[in-house]
Design a protein around this motif. Structure first.
Motif, short mmCIF file in Angstrom:
data_model
loop_
_atom_site.label_atom_id
_atom_site.label_comp_id
_atom_site.label_asym_id
_atom_site.label_seq_id
_atom_site.Cartn_x
_atom_site.Cartn_y
_atom_site.Cartn_z
N ILE B 169 -56.46 -15.24 -64.47
CA ILE B 169 -57.17 -14.00 -64.78
C ILE B 169 -57.49 -13.99 -66.27
CG2 ILE B 169 -57.10 -11.46 -64.68
CD1 ILE B 169 -56.98 -12.95 -61.93
N ASN B 171 -59.93 -11.90 -67.76
CA ASN B 171 -60.23 -10.57 -68.32
C ASN B 171 -59.50 -9.47 -67.55
OD1 ASN B 171 -62.23 -11.56 -70.19
ND2 ASN B 171 -63.48 -11.97 -68.37
N PRO B 172 -58.34 -9.08 -68.05
CA PRO B 172 -57.65 -7.97 -67.39
C PRO B 172 -58.44 -6.67 -67.53
CG PRO B 172 -56.55 -8.56 -69.43
CD PRO B 172 -57.62 -9.57 -69.23
N ASP B 173 -58.34 -5.78 -66.53
CA ASP B 173 -59.10 -4.53 -66.59
C ASP B 173 -58.44 -3.54 -67.55
OD1 ASP B 173 -57.59 -2.39 -64.54
OD2 ASP B 173 -57.16 -4.50 -64.22
N SER B 176 -55.05 -1.81 -66.33
CA SER B 176 -53.85 -2.67 -66.39
C SER B 176 -53.40 -2.86 -67.84
CB SER B 176 -54.09 -4.01 -65.70
OG SER B 176 -54.86 -4.86 -66.51
N LYS B 177 -54.38 -2.88 -68.77
CA LYS B 177 -54.02 -3.00 -70.19
C LYS B 177 -53.33 -1.72 -70.66
CE LYS B 177 -58.02 -5.32 -71.63
NZ LYS B 177 -59.03 -5.61 -72.63
N TYR B 182 -48.49 -6.91 -67.43
CA TYR B 182 -48.63 -8.35 -67.65
C TYR B 182 -47.22 -8.89 -67.75
CZ TYR B 182 -47.97 -6.51 -72.35
OH TYR B 182 -47.49 -5.81 -73.43
N GLN B 197 -51.49 -11.96 -66.01
CA GLN B 197 -52.01 -10.60 -66.17
C GLN B 197 -52.84 -10.30 -64.93
OE1 GLN B 197 -54.01 -10.87 -69.93
NE2 GLN B 197 -55.36 -12.51 -69.30
N HIS B 199 -56.15 -8.01 -62.79
CA HIS B 199 -57.43 -7.28 -62.89
C HIS B 199 -57.62 -6.45 -61.61
CE1 HIS B 199 -59.80 -10.88 -60.96
NE2 HIS B 199 -58.72 -10.58 -60.28
N ARG B 200 -58.72 -5.72 -61.54
CA ARG B 200 -59.06 -4.88 -60.38
C ARG B 200 -57.93 -3.89 -60.01
NH1 ARG B 200 -61.99 -9.89 -57.77
NH2 ARG B 200 -59.98 -10.44 -56.88
N THR B 201 -57.28 -3.31 -61.01
CA THR B 201 -56.17 -2.38 -60.75
C THR B 201 -56.59 -1.16 -59.92
OG1 THR B 201 -55.24 -3.10 -62.84
CG2 THR B 201 -54.26 -1.14 -61.88
N LEU B 234 -55.32 -8.40 -57.03
CA LEU B 234 -54.98 -8.13 -58.43
C LEU B 234 -54.85 -9.41 -59.26
CD1 LEU B 234 -52.31 -5.32 -57.91
CD2 LEU B 234 -54.69 -5.04 -58.56
#
Lengths: 137, 319
Positions: B169, B171-173, B176-177, B182, B197, B199-201, B234
């Motif tokens: 992944i 580019n985490p969304d 999630s950041k 992570y 990490q 994404h798409r949370t 995710l």
């Protein structure tokens, strides 16, 4: 490369209390069931009576047989089947205990988001445990 | 006896034993059903059959990499004389006790991630309560119909799904950041630390509403759905997904279990032998895990699940 532990302090706190609580839970369940089946304590309803009605829907079953449900067993702990039921209730409380345990850990870490989230999670589980939505006793 | 000879014996005997178990389960279940329709068995005989049955389920469940709960509910409700309310209550407790005993080492090793689990479980546990209430209010035939459809669908998904051990992944969304989801874990297979990490949370959160609802409604441990969502949607590594799924399951099933407890759908007489049988079985299964061809067992279990799902469907039509 040597294995390193990457769990943070809060996670380790949760793991520690979960380890203790789940072991107690398993012992409690085994002991409660043995006491129930051995007849060491009298039961609210004998196992044979439960077996005669276990094909019924839960709501109909409880009209026919007097066995504990929800929290109505609290004042009647001297019975074998009630003790066994209490051990199952304890198992359903373990997650609540563990989550409550880590709230101070999150506060110490100054992690506001997860402090709030954990408190909310405990509130949801207590809400379910209180039987507010499910018509608890 | 030499190590090679012992290994050869293991390789011959264990698959033979497991094949036997897979044949015995439907046979024992059919026998149980015939007895159910005929003469009344003593309650303690049922308890012994239930214990042995769940013990065998526990062995094959862990080898096939599926949760015990997902096998327990459709099979026990199809072949045992207990009302499906009590089977679902016991199924939730089987899944919950398994998750509670497995949770501590997974958290300690850093495989299960607390923040990932808490973020998904909060919403999942709320829908799990609603699912349990809806499920217990439904007529039995409707529950059997929906359970049958769900189980057939699950077996199809399990047959088709391909996991991704180490999703990359880049580019985490934003969510999630913001939630600091992570981590890093030590991978025993690769012998190195793996950073991850997700994404798409928001999509994951929506899917956990559905999963929680289904888990509560049918009394299933929802590992079959948690793992693909963590892993494929995710983008968490497979080992993290499996471990975190156990943790989420312990929260969601706790919420639903309380509804079942308050509605009187938990009988210790049925729940305790099921928990004990499943836990002992999974311990034996875990020891056999390295000695058997897991994909063969997995395929057989998927077939067994499909049969149990079809059986629930037939039951819903009174066949």
């Amino acid at each position: 490369m040597k294995e390193a532990v990457h769990a943070n302090r809060v996670q380790l706190d949760y793991a520690a209390v979960l380890g203790v609580c789940s072991t107690i839970g398993m012992l409690f369940i085994a002991a409660g069931y043995l006491i129930y089946l051995s007849g060491f304590l009298p039961s609210a309803a004998p196992a044979s009576e439960v077996a005669m009605h276990w094909h019924l829907k839960a709501s109909e079953f409880h009209k026919a047989v007097q066995v504990p449900s929800g929290w109505n067993w609290v004042t009647d702990l001297g019975r074998g089947d009630v003790l066994s039921y209490a051990s199952i209730n304890y198992l359903a409380l373990v997650t609540v205990i563990c989550l409550s345990w880590i709230v101070p850990s999150f506060i110490r870490e100054k992690d506001r988001i997860y402090t709030v989230m954990t408190i909310l999670q405990v509130a949801v589980l207590l809400f379910a445990a209180a039987g507010i939505v499910s018509g608890g006793h | 006896m030499s190590t090679t000879a012992r290994e050869r014996i293991f390789k011959t005997l264990i698959p033979a034993f497991l094949a036997g178990v897979l044949f015995i389960i439907p046979a024992a279940a059919t026998a149980a059903e015939q007895v159910q329709q005929g003469a009344q068995l003593a309650w303690w005989v049922w308890m012994i059959i239930l214990f042995v049955f769940t013990f065998m389920l526990g062995i094959i469940a862990v080898i096939a990499g599926v949760g015990g709960g997902v096998l327990f509910v459709p099979i026990v409700s199809s072949f045992f004389p207990f009302h499906i309310d009590f089977v679902r209550g016991a199924g939730l407790l089987v899944a919950l006790s398994g998750a509670l005993s497995a949770g501590s080492p997974l958290l300690r090793k850093g495989l299960a991630n607390l923040k990932l689990a808490l973020s998904m479980a909060l919403i999942g546990s709320m829908s799990s309560i609603v699912g349990a209430m809806v499920g217990l209010a439904m007529p039995e035939k409707m529950v059997q119909l929906l359970l049958g459809l769900t189980i057939v669908f699950i077996s199809f998904v399990m047959y088709r799904s391909k996991n991704s051990a180490y999703p990359n992944i880049e580019n985490p969304d934003a969510l999630s950041k913001a939630l600091h989801i992570y981590g890093v874990y030590y991978d025993e297979h690769l012998k190195k630390d793996i950073d991850w990490q997700i994404h798409r949370t928001p999509t994951g959160l929506l899917l956990f509403i559905v999963i929680g609802f289904m888990a509560g409604m049918f009394g299933l441990g929802a590992g079959f759905a948690n793992v693909p969502v963590f892993n494929l949607v995710l983008g968490a590594p497979l080992r993290v997904s499996v471990a975190t799924s156990v943790f989420v399951l312990s929260i969601n099933d706790t919420a639903a279990a309380w509804v079942y407890l308050h509605k009187g759908a938990v009988l210790p007489l049925i729940a305790v032998p099921s928990i004990a049988g499943m836990m002992l079985g999974t311990k034996i299964g875990a020891k056999l895990l390295t000695k058997v061809h897991t994909s063969v067992v997995r395929r057989a279990v998927i077939a067994l699940l499909a049969v149990a799902g079809l059986r629930a469907l037939l039951k819903s039509f009174g066949i």
